[in-house]
Scaffold this active site. Structure first.
Site, PDB file in Angstrom:
ATOM      1  N   HIS A 123       0.976  -1.218  -0.011  1.00 27.03           N
ATOM      2  CA  HIS A 123      -0.004  -0.034   0.073  1.00 27.03           C
ATOM      3  C   HIS A 123       1.065   1.159  -0.027  1.00 27.03           C
ATOM      4  O   HIS A 123       0.300   2.200  -0.191  1.00 27.03           O
ATOM      5  CB  HIS A 123      -0.953  -0.040   1.163  1.00 27.03           C
ATOM      6  CG  HIS A 123      -0.696   0.316   2.559  1.00 27.03           C
ATOM      7  ND1 HIS A 123      -0.092  -0.757   3.361  1.00 27.03           N
ATOM      8  CD2 HIS A 123       0.094   1.469   3.184  1.00 27.03           C
ATOM      9  CE1 HIS A 123       0.608  -0.236   4.479  1.00 27.03           C
ATOM     10  NE2 HIS A 123       0.393   0.864   4.197  1.00 27.03           N
ATOM     11  N   ASP A 153       0.432  -7.678   1.428  1.00 25.54           N
ATOM     12  CA  ASP A 153       0.649  -6.333   1.522  1.00 25.54           C
ATOM     13  C   ASP A 153       1.907  -6.175   1.737  1.00 25.54           C
ATOM     14  O   ASP A 153       2.482  -5.368   2.421  1.00 25.54           O
ATOM     15  CB  ASP A 153      -0.111  -5.596   2.903  1.00 25.54           C
ATOM     16  CG  ASP A 153       0.149  -4.093   2.765  1.00 25.54           C
ATOM     17  OD1 ASP A 153       0.181  -3.510   1.782  1.00 25.54           O
ATOM     18  OD2 ASP A 153       0.017  -3.536   3.891  1.00 25.54           O
ATOM     19  N   GLY A 228       3.432   6.740   8.348  1.00 26.25           N
ATOM     20  CA  GLY A 228       4.971   6.931   7.887  1.00 26.25           C
ATOM     21  C   GLY A 228       5.841   5.727   8.090  1.00 26.25           C
ATOM     22  O   GLY A 228       6.687   5.450   7.539  1.00 26.25           O
ATOM     23  N   ASN A 229       5.322   5.208   9.425  1.00 29.02           N
ATOM     24  CA  ASN A 229       5.954   3.666   9.705  1.00 29.02           C
ATOM     25  C   ASN A 229       5.573   2.485   8.798  1.00 29.02           C
ATOM     26  O   ASN A 229       6.451   1.684   8.857  1.00 29.02           O
ATOM     27  CB  ASN A 229       5.353   3.474  11.111  1.00 29.02           C
ATOM     28  CG  ASN A 229       6.380   4.270  12.270  1.00 29.02           C
ATOM     29  OD1 ASN A 229       5.882   4.918  12.892  1.00 29.02           O
ATOM     30  ND2 ASN A 229       7.782   4.045  12.286  1.00 29.02           N
ATOM     31  N   SER A 230       4.630   3.023   8.036  1.00 27.92           N
ATOM     32  CA  SER A 230       4.274   1.571   7.064  1.00 27.92           C
ATOM     33  C   SER A 230       5.363   1.063   6.319  1.00 27.92           C
ATOM     34  O   SER A 230       6.049   1.810   5.636  1.00 27.92           O
ATOM     35  CB  SER A 230       3.029   1.797   6.265  1.00 27.92           C
ATOM     36  OG  SER A 230       2.039   2.150   7.032  1.00 27.92           O
ATOM     37  N   LEU A 285      -3.868 -25.679   0.633  1.00 28.19           N
ATOM     38  CA  LEU A 285      -4.149 -27.273   1.292  1.00 28.19           C
ATOM     39  C   LEU A 285      -5.503 -27.503   0.847  1.00 28.19           C
ATOM     40  O   LEU A 285      -5.704 -28.965   0.956  1.00 28.19           O
ATOM     41  CB  LEU A 285      -4.590 -26.755   2.812  1.00 28.19           C
ATOM     42  CG  LEU A 285      -4.452 -28.086   3.847  1.00 28.19           C
ATOM     43  CD1 LEU A 285      -3.056 -28.726   3.604  1.00 28.19           C
ATOM     44  CD2 LEU A 285      -4.503 -27.586   5.424  1.00 28.19           C
ATOM     45  N   GLY A 286      -6.231 -26.955   0.262  1.00 30.29           N
ATOM     46  CA  GLY A 286      -7.521 -27.397  -0.667  1.00 30.29           C
ATOM     47  C   GLY A 286      -8.723 -27.768   0.375  1.00 30.29           C
ATOM     48  O   GLY A 286      -9.278 -29.058   0.446  1.00 30.29           O
TER      49      GLY A 286
END
Length: 477
Positions: A123, A153, A228-230, A285-286
Site C-alpha cells: 500500500h 501487503d 509513515g511507519n508503514s 491445502l485444498g
C-alpha cells in the site's frame, strides 16, 4: 615498723593507681572494639543481584542505517465520462478530463541486500508513478517496483546502489510473546525514529487487507508506530529483522496502543518468489475450515477447544489426496500448533506448491498424521507464471461432480472469489461457472489461459450460476 608501713602504703597506693589506669584504658578499648566488630545486621534481608534492562543501543544503530524513507507520487485523474469512453476521450483530448497535481504519500522501507533491494508494504507503493528513496545518510535515489503481493501487503523495490547497509533476516516463528522488539521508521516524516515495545500477540487477524485469499497473521506489538511507519522494520534486540510494520489499531488514525507487523518468514518467502519467479508461488491445502469456539465444540461433540475444523475438502485437492476428511480437526502442521485461521494461513503461506507438510488431525478421538503435498491454484505442483488471466481478477476451480450432475453440464470453471478486475466490472458474481469464452469451451485453468492469450477488447463469456440461471456477459479486456 615505721619504715614497713611507709613501704606498704606506697605499694597499696601504686596498686590503686595501676588498677585505675588499667580499668580506664580497658573500657576505652572494649568500646572501640565493639563499635568496629559488631555491625547491626537484619536477620530477614537477602541481597539480590541488580536487574539490568534490555540494551537497545546496538540494535537501533544497526537498524536506522538500513531503513529508508519512501516518497511515492500518484497521478490521479478526475473524469465525468465512463471508462467505456476512455479511448475516445484521451485521443480527442476531451476537456471534461482534468489532471490534478500528483498525490504524494510517504512511508518506510527496509534494505535487505547490499545491492539495493528494499522491502516495503504494497500500500506504500501501489499505483505510484514515481518513487523517491532517501537513505539515513541523506543520499537519494529513484526506485523501481520489482513486484508486489496484495494478499500479504508486501512489495519489493530496487535502487541502483552498492555496498549498502542491510538487515539480516531473523526467525518470526521463534519470536515469543513478551519479547522486546524495536520499531524503526519515518512517522510523520520524522526520519529514523526508533520506538520500543514487546510482542503482545502472534498470528493476529485484523481483517484489513480485504483480499479473499489474503494471509493475515500479524505480529501484534505495543511499540509506537504512526503514519509513515508503514514498511518499516520490526527488529529484535539483536538487530535481526522479525517483521515489516504494516498497520495500527486506531479510531483516530494515530497510535492508540497496538500496532501490527507482517512476520519476516512470510516476507522472506514473498521476496524470494518475486526475485526467482516474478510471481508469488501460493500453496493451497485444498480445504475450507472454521475456528473452534466453546459453542461450536459443544454442538459438534468435540472434547477440546483446539485446532481448526475442516468444513469441506476440495475434490482432487492436496488434503483430499492425502486422506484428510470433512469433520477432521487440524491441530498441528509440521512443528506449529494450529489454534486459529491465522496460524494455519501463516504456516501454509510460507510453503510453495510441491512442498510436503505433515498435518496432524484429530478424528474421532484419535490423532492421525498425514503427509500432504501442497498444490497451486490450478490443482498441480507446477511453478505459477504470470499470465493474462490476472486481468480477470478472480480465482477459479474446476467444477465438481455435484455441479455437473446437478446443473446437467459437462464442463466449466467456477469463480471461487472476485477482486477488482474485468469480471467484477462486468457484473459477474462469485459462484458463476464459466463454460464458454467466445464460443470456445473452458474445461480447465489451462484452457482459460490458452484462450485468454489471444483475447483483446470485447469478449463474450457464457456460463451458469449454481441456481441454474444461465447468463451472458460482455467483458472488456
Amino acid at each position: 615498723m615505721k619504715r614497713f608501713y611507709s613501704f606498704f602504703s606506697a605499694a597499696v597506693l601504686g596498686a590503686l593507681i595501676f588498677a585505675l589506669v588499667f580499668n580506664l584504658f580497658d573500657k576505652n578499648e572494649r568500646t572501640e572494639t565493639n563499635l568496629d566488630q559488631l555491625p547491626v545486621i537484619s536477620t530477614n534481608y537477602t541481597p539480590h543481584v541488580a536487574v539490568i534492562g534490555p540494551d537497545f543501543v546496538d540494535a537501533a544503530d544497526i537498524t536506522i542505517h538500513a531503513v529508508v524513507h519512501i516518497k511515492s507520487e500518484l497521478q490521479q485523474r478526475n473524469k465525468t465520462y465512463n471508462d467505456f469512453f476512455d479511448l475516445f476521450n484521451d485521443f480527442f483530448g476531451n476537456p471534461q478530463y482534468r489532471y490534478n497535481q500528483p498525490i504524494v504519500a510517504t512511508g518506510s522501507g527496509v534494505i535487505i541486500t547490499s545491492d539495493g533491494y528494499i522491502v516495503t508494504n504494497n500500500h506504500v507503493v501501489q499505483q505510484a508513478s514515481k518513487l523517491d528513496i532517501t537513505l539515513n545518510d541523506r543520499r537519494t535515489y529513484k526506485a523501481k517496483v520489482v513486484g508486489t503481493d496484495p494478499t500479504t501487503d508486501l512489495a519489493l523495490i530496487k535502487i541502483e546502489a552498492e555496498n549498502l547497509p542491510y538487515l539480516k533476516y531473523g526467525d518470526s516463528d521463534n519470536l515469543k510473546v513478551g519479547e522486546w522488539v524495536l520499531a524503526v521508521g519515518n512517522p510523520f516524516n520524522l526520519t529514523s525514529t526508533v520506538t520500543a515495545g514487546i510482542v503482545s500477540a502472534k498470528a493476529r487477524n485484523i481483517n484489513i487487507l480485504g483480499e479473499v485469499s489474503a494471509i493475515e497473521a500479524f505480529i501484534q506489538t505495543d511499540a509506537v508506530i504512526n503514519r509513515g511507519n508503514s514498511g518499516g522494520a520490526l527488529v529484535n534486540t539483536e538487530g535481526d529483522l522479525v517483521g515489516i510494520n504494516a498497520a495500527i489499531a486506531s479510531n483516530t488514525g494515530s497510535y492508540t496502543g497496538y500496532s501490527f507487523a507482517i512476520p519476516v518468514n512470510i516476507v522472506k518467502k514473498v521476496v524470494e518468489d518475486i526475485k526467482d519467479f516474478g510471481e508469488i508461488q501460493r500453496a493451497y491445502l485444498g480445504i475450507s475450515f472454521r475456528e473452534i469456539d466453546s459453542q461450536f465444540a459443544e454442538e459438534m461433540g468435540l472434547e477440546e477447544i483446539k485446532g481448526v475444523y475442516v468444513v469441506e475438502v476440495i475434490e482432487n485437492g492436496s488434503a483430499a489426496d492425502a486422506g484428510i476428511e470433512k469433520g477432521d480437526v487440524i491441530v498441528r502442521v509440521d512443528n506449529t500448533d494450529i489454534n486459529s485461521k491465522s496460524s494455519l494461513l501463516e504456516t501454509i503461506g510460507t510453503q510453495r506448491p510441491g512442498d510436503k507438510v505433515k498435518v496432524y488431525v484429530k478424528r474421532e478421538k484419535t490423532l492421525k498424521k498425514f503427509t500432504v503435498v501442497l498444490k497451486n491454484r490450478s490443482g498441480n505442483t507446477d511453478i505459477v507464471k504470470k499470465d493474462n488471466i490476472e486481468i480477470l481478477g478472480a480465482t477459479f476451480k474446476v467444477i465438481s461432480k455435484n455441479d455437473t450432475e446437478g446443473l446437467n453440464i459437462s464442463h466449466g470453471l467456477k469463480i471461487v472469489s472476485l477482486t477488482n478486475g474485468s469480471l467484477k466490472n462486468a457484473g459477474i458474481r462469485e459462484g458463476f461457472i464459466i463454460m464458454f469464452i467466445d464460443k470456445e469451451p473452458v474445461k480447465s485453468i489451462d484452457d482459460l489461459k490458452y484462450i485468454m492469450d489471444s483475447k483483446k477488447g470485447g469478449t463474450l463469456i457464457e456460463g451458469i450460476y449454481p441456481n441454474g440461471q444461465k447468463a451472458y456477459y460482455g467483458v472488456g479486456l
